[in-house]
Design a protein around this motif. Structure first.
Motif, PDB file in Angstrom:
ATOM      1  N   CYS A  74       0.829  -1.209   0.000  1.00  0.00           N
ATOM      2  CA  CYS A  74       0.000   0.000   0.000  1.00  0.00           C
ATOM      3  C   CYS A  74       0.869   1.267   0.000  1.00  0.00           C
ATOM      4  N   LEU A  75       0.661   2.087  -1.022  1.00  0.00           N
ATOM      5  CA  LEU A  75       1.428   3.330  -1.172  1.00  0.00           C
ATOM      6  C   LEU A  75       1.273   4.254   0.032  1.00  0.00           C
ATOM      7  N   PHE A  76       0.028   4.443   0.495  1.00  0.00           N
ATOM      8  CA  PHE A  76      -0.187   5.405   1.582  1.00  0.00           C
ATOM      9  C   PHE A  76       0.270   4.854   2.937  1.00  0.00           C
ATOM     10  N   CYS A  77       0.280   3.540   3.109  1.00  0.00           N
ATOM     11  CA  CYS A  77       0.897   2.968   4.323  1.00  0.00           C
ATOM     12  C   CYS A  77       2.364   3.348   4.343  1.00  0.00           C
ATOM     13  N   LYS A  78       3.009   3.228   3.194  1.00  0.00           N
ATOM     14  CA  LYS A  78       4.449   3.523   3.115  1.00  0.00           C
ATOM     15  C   LYS A  78       4.711   5.010   3.316  1.00  0.00           C
ATOM     16  N   ILE A  79       3.867   5.852   2.729  1.00  0.00           N
ATOM     17  CA  ILE A  79       4.030   7.303   2.911  1.00  0.00           C
ATOM     18  C   ILE A  79       3.766   7.668   4.371  1.00  0.00           C
ATOM     19  N   ALA A  80       2.698   7.112   4.937  1.00  0.00           N
ATOM     20  CA  ALA A  80       2.343   7.433   6.322  1.00  0.00           C
ATOM     21  C   ALA A  80       3.478   7.046   7.273  1.00  0.00           C
ATOM     22  N   VAL A  99      -0.293  14.341   7.164  1.00  0.00           N
ATOM     23  CA  VAL A  99      -0.961  15.237   6.214  1.00  0.00           C
ATOM     24  C   VAL A  99       0.108  15.727   5.245  1.00  0.00           C
ATOM     25  N   PHE A 100      -0.142  15.549   3.953  1.00  0.00           N
ATOM     26  CA  PHE A 100       0.876  15.943   2.968  1.00  0.00           C
ATOM     27  C   PHE A 100       0.218  16.490   1.707  1.00  0.00           C
ATOM     28  N   LEU A 101       1.032  17.217   0.940  1.00  0.00           N
ATOM     29  CA  LEU A 101       0.522  17.807  -0.298  1.00  0.00           C
ATOM     30  C   LEU A 101       0.294  16.716  -1.332  1.00  0.00           C
ATOM     31  N   ASP A 102      -0.841  16.822  -2.019  1.00  0.00           N
ATOM     32  CA  ASP A 102      -1.132  15.899  -3.113  1.00  0.00           C
ATOM     33  C   ASP A 102      -0.146  16.172  -4.250  1.00  0.00           C
ATOM     34  N   VAL A 103       0.434  15.113  -4.779  1.00  0.00           N
ATOM     35  CA  VAL A 103       1.479  15.248  -5.795  1.00  0.00           C
ATOM     36  C   VAL A 103       0.898  15.736  -7.137  1.00  0.00           C
ATOM     37  N   ASN A 104      -0.386  15.521  -7.354  1.00  0.00           N
ATOM     38  CA  ASN A 104      -1.064  16.025  -8.559  1.00  0.00           C
ATOM     39  C   ASN A 104      -2.238  16.895  -8.119  1.00  0.00           C
ATOM     40  N   PRO A 105      -1.936  18.069  -7.609  1.00  0.00           N
ATOM     41  CA  PRO A 105      -2.976  18.856  -6.945  1.00  0.00           C
ATOM     42  C   PRO A 105      -4.041  19.418  -7.885  1.00  0.00           C
ATOM     43  N   GLN A 158     -13.814  12.925  -0.466  1.00  0.00           N
ATOM     44  CA  GLN A 158     -13.361  11.630   0.046  1.00  0.00           C
ATOM     45  C   GLN A 158     -13.990  10.562  -0.830  1.00  0.00           C
ATOM     46  N   ASN A 159     -13.167   9.893  -1.611  1.00  0.00           N
ATOM     47  CA  ASN A 159     -13.666   8.948  -2.608  1.00  0.00           C
ATOM     48  C   ASN A 159     -13.603   7.508  -2.082  1.00  0.00           C
ATOM     49  N   ASN A 160     -14.667   6.765  -2.343  1.00  0.00           N
ATOM     50  CA  ASN A 160     -14.737   5.352  -1.937  1.00  0.00           C
ATOM     51  C   ASN A 160     -15.174   4.502  -3.118  1.00  0.00           C
ATOM     52  N   ALA A 190     -16.356   5.867  -7.732  1.00  0.00           N
ATOM     53  CA  ALA A 190     -16.383   7.194  -7.091  1.00  0.00           C
ATOM     54  C   ALA A 190     -15.062   7.937  -7.269  1.00  0.00           C
ATOM     55  N   GLY A 191     -14.123   7.308  -7.966  1.00  0.00           N
ATOM     56  CA  GLY A 191     -12.857   7.990  -8.238  1.00  0.00           C
ATOM     57  C   GLY A 191     -11.726   7.635  -7.309  1.00  0.00           C
ATOM     58  N   GLN A 192     -11.926   6.611  -6.464  1.00  0.00           N
ATOM     59  CA  GLN A 192     -10.826   6.219  -5.563  1.00  0.00           C
ATOM     60  C   GLN A 192      -9.750   5.483  -6.361  1.00  0.00           C
ATOM     61  N   THR A 193      -8.532   6.005  -6.270  1.00  0.00           N
ATOM     62  CA  THR A 193      -7.418   5.377  -6.983  1.00  0.00           C
ATOM     63  C   THR A 193      -6.404   4.767  -6.013  1.00  0.00           C
ATOM     64  N   VAL A 194      -6.378   5.267  -4.788  1.00  0.00           N
ATOM     65  CA  VAL A 194      -5.485   4.697  -3.767  1.00  0.00           C
ATOM     66  C   VAL A 194      -6.370   4.069  -2.688  1.00  0.00           C
ATOM     67  N   ASN A 195      -6.263   2.771  -2.530  1.00  0.00           N
ATOM     68  CA  ASN A 195      -7.169   2.058  -1.621  1.00  0.00           C
ATOM     69  C   ASN A 195      -6.677   2.056  -0.173  1.00  0.00           C
ATOM     70  N   PHE A 244      -7.775   4.701   2.960  1.00  0.00           N
ATOM     71  CA  PHE A 244      -8.654   5.846   3.245  1.00  0.00           C
ATOM     72  C   PHE A 244      -7.869   7.159   3.308  1.00  0.00           C
ATOM     73  N   HIS A 245      -8.383   8.187   2.668  1.00  0.00           N
ATOM     74  CA  HIS A 245      -7.769   9.521   2.759  1.00  0.00           C
ATOM     75  C   HIS A 245      -8.819  10.584   2.499  1.00  0.00           C
ATOM     76  N   LEU A 246      -8.589  11.722   3.117  1.00  0.00           N
ATOM     77  CA  LEU A 246      -9.488  12.868   2.940  1.00  0.00           C
ATOM     78  C   LEU A 246      -8.737  13.962   2.190  1.00  0.00           C
ATOM     79  N   HIS A 247      -9.351  14.419   1.081  1.00  0.00           N
ATOM     80  CA  HIS A 247      -8.757  15.526   0.316  1.00  0.00           C
ATOM     81  C   HIS A 247      -9.234  16.854   0.915  1.00  0.00           C
ATOM     82  N   LEU A 248      -8.315  17.791   1.066  1.00  0.00           N
ATOM     83  CA  LEU A 248      -8.697  19.177   1.362  1.00  0.00           C
ATOM     84  C   LEU A 248      -8.239  20.006   0.174  1.00  0.00           C
TER      85      LEU A 248
HETATM   86  P1  AMP Z   1      -8.178   9.249  -4.798  1.00  0.00           P
HETATM   87  O1  AMP Z   1      -8.399   9.395  -6.282  1.00  0.00           O
HETATM   88  O2  AMP Z   1      -9.269   9.852  -3.978  1.00  0.00           O
HETATM   89  O3  AMP Z   1      -7.862   7.826  -4.415  1.00  0.00           O
HETATM   90  O4  AMP Z   1      -6.911  10.146  -4.470  1.00  0.00           O
HETATM   91  C1  AMP Z   1      -5.597   9.701  -4.537  1.00  0.00           C
HETATM   92  C2  AMP Z   1      -4.758  10.933  -4.568  1.00  0.00           C
HETATM   93  O5  AMP Z   1      -3.438  10.585  -4.186  1.00  0.00           O
HETATM   94  C3  AMP Z   1      -4.659  11.602  -5.953  1.00  0.00           C
HETATM   95  O6  AMP Z   1      -5.154  12.935  -5.873  1.00  0.00           O
HETATM   96  C4  AMP Z   1      -3.178  11.540  -6.270  1.00  0.00           C
HETATM   97  O7  AMP Z   1      -2.717  12.688  -6.946  1.00  0.00           O
HETATM   98  C5  AMP Z   1      -2.561  11.402  -4.898  1.00  0.00           C
HETATM   99  N1  AMP Z   1      -1.261  10.740  -4.866  1.00  0.00           N
HETATM  100  C6  AMP Z   1      -0.915   9.574  -5.479  1.00  0.00           C
HETATM  101  N2  AMP Z   1       0.364   9.264  -5.201  1.00  0.00           N
HETATM  102  C7  AMP Z   1       0.833  10.244  -4.384  1.00  0.00           C
HETATM  103  C8  AMP Z   1       2.091  10.497  -3.755  1.00  0.00           C
HETATM  104  N3  AMP Z   1       3.133   9.676  -3.909  1.00  0.00           N
HETATM  105  N4  AMP Z   1       2.213  11.619  -2.997  1.00  0.00           N
HETATM  106  C9  AMP Z   1       1.172  12.462  -2.845  1.00  0.00           C
HETATM  107  N5  AMP Z   1      -0.028  12.269  -3.405  1.00  0.00           N
HETATM  108  C10 AMP Z   1      -0.201  11.184  -4.171  1.00  0.00           C
END
Ligand code: AMP
Ligand code: ZN
Length: 137
Positions: free
Chosen positions: A5-11, A28-34, A86-88, A92-97, A99-103
Motif C-alpha cells: 500500500c502506497l499510503f501505508c508507506k508514505i504514512a 498530512v501531505f501535499l497531493d502530488v497532482n494537486p 473523500q472517494n470510496n 467514485a474515483g478512488q485510486t489509492v485504496n 482511506f484519505h481525505l482531500h482538502l
Molecule cells: P483518490 O483518487 O481519492 O484515491 O486520491 C488519490 C490521490 O493521491 C490523488 O489525488 C493523487 O494525486 C494522490 N497521490 C498519489 N500518489 C501520491 C504520492 N506519492 N504523494 C502524494 N499524493 C499522491
C-alpha cells in the motif's frame, strides 16, 4: 501496515512526501497532482481501505484534525473556499485504496469542476429512498 500500500508507506515515512503535519495517528501531505494550490491529503497511519472500514474513533480524530488543517490553509493561502472530498470505490474515483481525505482550497475563478448537476426525483422515489436508508442505519 499493508505491504503493497502506497499510503501505508508514505504514512510510515518509507516513501517521502511533502508533509505539512504528522502525529501518532495521521500524516498530512501535499497531493502530488494537486487540483489547486495547497491541495493536501489527511491519511491515517493505520490502514483502512475506505470509509466502510474506518472506526468511529479514528473518524472523529480525523475530522477534528481536518478543522485545524482547514483553518491553516485559509490562513496560509488566503483561499476563498475549501472542498473536502473523500472517494470510496473505483466508480467514485478512488485510486489509492487506503482511506484519505482531500482538502482542496478554492480560489475565486478557479473553475474547478467538483460540483454536480442536481437530479429531480419524484416524491415517491424520495420517500422510498428515505425509508430504505433509514432502515439500514
Ligand atoms: P483518490 O483518487 O481519492 O484515491 O486520491 C488519490 C490521490 O493521491 C490523488 O489525488 C493523487 O494525486 C494522490 N497521490 C498519489 N500518489 C501520491 C504520492 N506519492 N504523494 C502524494 N499524493 C499522491
Ligand atoms: Zn495502507
Amino acid at each position: 501496515m499493508k505491504d503493497d500500500c502506497l499510503f501505508c508507506k508514505i504514512a510510515k515515512g518509507d516513501i517521502p512526501s511533502a508533509t505539512i503535519y504528522e502525529d501518532r495517528y495521521f500524516r498530512v501531505f501535499l497531493d502530488v497532482n494537486p487540483a489547486s494550490k495547497g491541495h493536501c491529503l489527511i491519511v491515517p497511519r493505520e490502514h483502512f481501505d475506505n470509509i466502510y472500514d474506518l472506526d468511529g474513533e479514528t473518524a472523529g480524530r480525523l475530522f477534528a484534525l481536518a478543522t485545524g488543517v482547514a483553518r491553516a490553509l485559509r490562513k496560509a493561502l488566503s483561499c476563498d473556499g475549501l472542498n473536502l472530498v473523500q472517494n470510496n470505490g473505483k466508480v467514485a474515483g478512488q485510486t489509492v485504496n487506503h482511506f484519505h481525505l482531500h482538502l482542496i482550497p478554492r480560489y475565486e475563478g478557479d473553475q474547478l469542476g467538483l460540483l454536480w448537476k442536481a437530479k429531480h426525483l419524484k416524491e415517491e422515489e424520495m420517500e422510498e429512498l428515505r425509508k430504505k436508508i433509514k432502515n439500514a442505519i
